[in-house]
Design an enzyme around this catalytic site. Sequence first.
Site, PDB file in Angstrom:
ATOM      1  N   ARG A  78       0.840  -1.200   0.000  1.00  0.00           N
ATOM      2  CA  ARG A  78       0.000   0.000   0.000  1.00  0.00           C
ATOM      3  C   ARG A  78       0.875   1.249   0.000  1.00  0.00           C
ATOM      4  O   ARG A  78       1.967   1.238   0.532  1.00  0.00           O
ATOM      5  CB  ARG A  78      -0.896   0.040   1.247  1.00  0.00           C
ATOM      6  CG  ARG A  78      -1.858  -1.122   1.320  1.00  0.00           C
ATOM      7  CD  ARG A  78      -2.776  -1.032   2.525  1.00  0.00           C
ATOM      8  NE  ARG A  78      -2.084  -1.212   3.784  1.00  0.00           N
ATOM      9  CZ  ARG A  78      -2.006  -0.289   4.735  1.00  0.00           C
ATOM     10  NH1 ARG A  78      -2.552   0.895   4.565  1.00  0.00           N
ATOM     11  NH2 ARG A  78      -1.371  -0.544   5.860  1.00  0.00           N
ATOM     12  N   THR A  79       0.347   2.302  -0.638  1.00  0.00           N
ATOM     13  CA  THR A  79       1.099   3.558  -0.654  1.00  0.00           C
ATOM     14  C   THR A  79       1.000   4.205   0.719  1.00  0.00           C
ATOM     15  O   THR A  79      -0.090   4.513   1.184  1.00  0.00           O
ATOM     16  CB  THR A  79       0.522   4.519  -1.701  1.00  0.00           C
ATOM     17  OG1 THR A  79       0.509   3.874  -2.963  1.00  0.00           O
ATOM     18  CG2 THR A  79       1.351   5.778  -1.779  1.00  0.00           C
ATOM     19  N   LEU A  80       2.118   4.373   1.371  1.00  0.00           N
ATOM     20  CA  LEU A  80       2.116   4.963   2.707  1.00  0.00           C
ATOM     21  C   LEU A  80       2.541   6.424   2.673  1.00  0.00           C
ATOM     22  O   LEU A  80       2.026   7.252   3.392  1.00  0.00           O
ATOM     23  CB  LEU A  80       3.047   4.175   3.637  1.00  0.00           C
ATOM     24  CG  LEU A  80       2.669   2.710   3.807  1.00  0.00           C
ATOM     25  CD1 LEU A  80       3.721   1.984   4.621  1.00  0.00           C
ATOM     26  CD2 LEU A  80       1.310   2.572   4.495  1.00  0.00           C
TER      27      LEU A  80
END
Lengths: 245, 307
Positions: free
Chosen positions: A22-24
């Site tokens: 996931r893009t954090l």
Amino acid sequence: MTFTIPIDNGDALKNAETDSQRTLYPYVTGTSIVAIKYKDGVLMASDMGGSYGSTLRYKNIERVKAIGKHSLLGASGEISDFQEILRYLDELVLNDNMWDDGNSLGPKEVHNYLTRVMYNRRNKFNPLWNTLVLGGVKNGQSYLGMVSMIGVSFEDNHVATGFGNHLARPILRDEWHADLSFEDGVKLLEKCMRVLLYRDRSAINKLQISKITEEGVTVSQPYSLKTFWEFQAFHNPTAGAQGSW
Amino acid sequence: IRAHIRPFKEKTKASKRKSFSVQTLLRNKDEEEAKMFRNQYDTDVTTWSPTGRLFQVEYAMEAVKQGSAAIGLRSRSHVVLASVNKAQSELSSHQWKIFKVDDHIGVAIAGLTADGRVLSRYMRSESINHSFTYESPLPVGRLVVRLADKAQVCTQRSWKRPYGVGLLVGGLDESGAHLYYNCPSGNYFEYQAFAIGSRSQAAKTYLERRFESFNESSREDLIKDAILAIRETLQGETLKSSLCTVSVLGVDEPFHFLDQESIQKVIDTFEKVPEEEEDGGEAEAEAAAAPAEQGGAGDQDVAPMEM
């Protein structure tokens, strides 16, 4: 900014794996886009910088691209996510062209498609870390809209992303009016971009102005703005300062 | 002729069958031979006949001809769909044959109305999904292709059967108004005007005479032509507004049904016209009615789906 959904299965190693899917946080980012409607269509201004945190690492990134026959897409935020979006739109436009039936995707359709994509990703806690500006002209109607990374979407006569919202929009609110000529529109955008250049640390002095009209898209060659640093206050900056700091 | 055909066995098979297929398709004496083959190759949709036909699909198209008439016509900016109200008995209400798919698309069906309802639901679903994603109406041409592909699937799976319904889809897209006819075979065609269902030949004959002017027709004239075409299918029965359903859609007009009063007003404008026009119309209608009653398949050597 970190988002973590607690996955309680006791397997720390595996959690790390799914988290990395996931893009954090963003890595290589573009700064503001400023766009306005004018007499013949839409004008969009962006600089060509890609920052890696506080380093101005890339200086030749095109952050505005043509989509289909009728639209222009500008993005700020994570550059790789912008490239991913361009791939989605490429497929969309390809399928639209394959129908070959006289119907084509206009800016409104592309804007709504992007809104759905951004919002869906946000719901999965895996956002595309961009704020997108979508402008276009179809059948004489100009269209200008924006979508954020959480799926907030709206249309307006002038839009900006990031710092542009704070520095450029106030200027546009005062000075924008309907039926601007091309020259006036460019002057207005340059005024906004100059302020951003002075005040936004991730801005660079190399910008492109893109135009879309019923005839099609034109992207200008990169150029720089003239800046002035000879203000009196800069000559002796600490003159008025008292005290220990 | 193949060696394994045994005439006696064939005859028994033919007489045992309910003979729906044999009865409706055996007009032409030349098809005696074909009759023997038909029964062997028409059991399931995935079996070809030696002459390269899929009989199950053709039988499905017969079902369309059994339904009550539905008519569609279009001008540059409007589409009118009309149907005959057939009720099972005097006690019951009539079958709904025209459905709104979206503000800019409507569909009229003929044949197995249950299949028609299911397909209308599919069309509504596709249309609304497109609207949700793109905030824009689904171009009718694209919807029709999806519908046709859906019908085609049923002609190529042994565990399915073709949809027994013909659909007249009228709608708008960027290039104006369009009218399409979707077949159980999975084919679709665009028309200026068309009629399907029983006694549709009479309506088609009427439309053939007038269709060249439809593109430039006004909305009112288009509606009038639709009702007149419906009248042709009624074969002498007096035309009343209760006998027909008429719907309109256009560039600045979302799909909607006309109420009975409006229809009756249009009927009143021409029912008063004296016998001369009606006689001419009726004579032609009678001549055209004979083949129409038989389902129309006997007068062509080519399989309907090759049209």
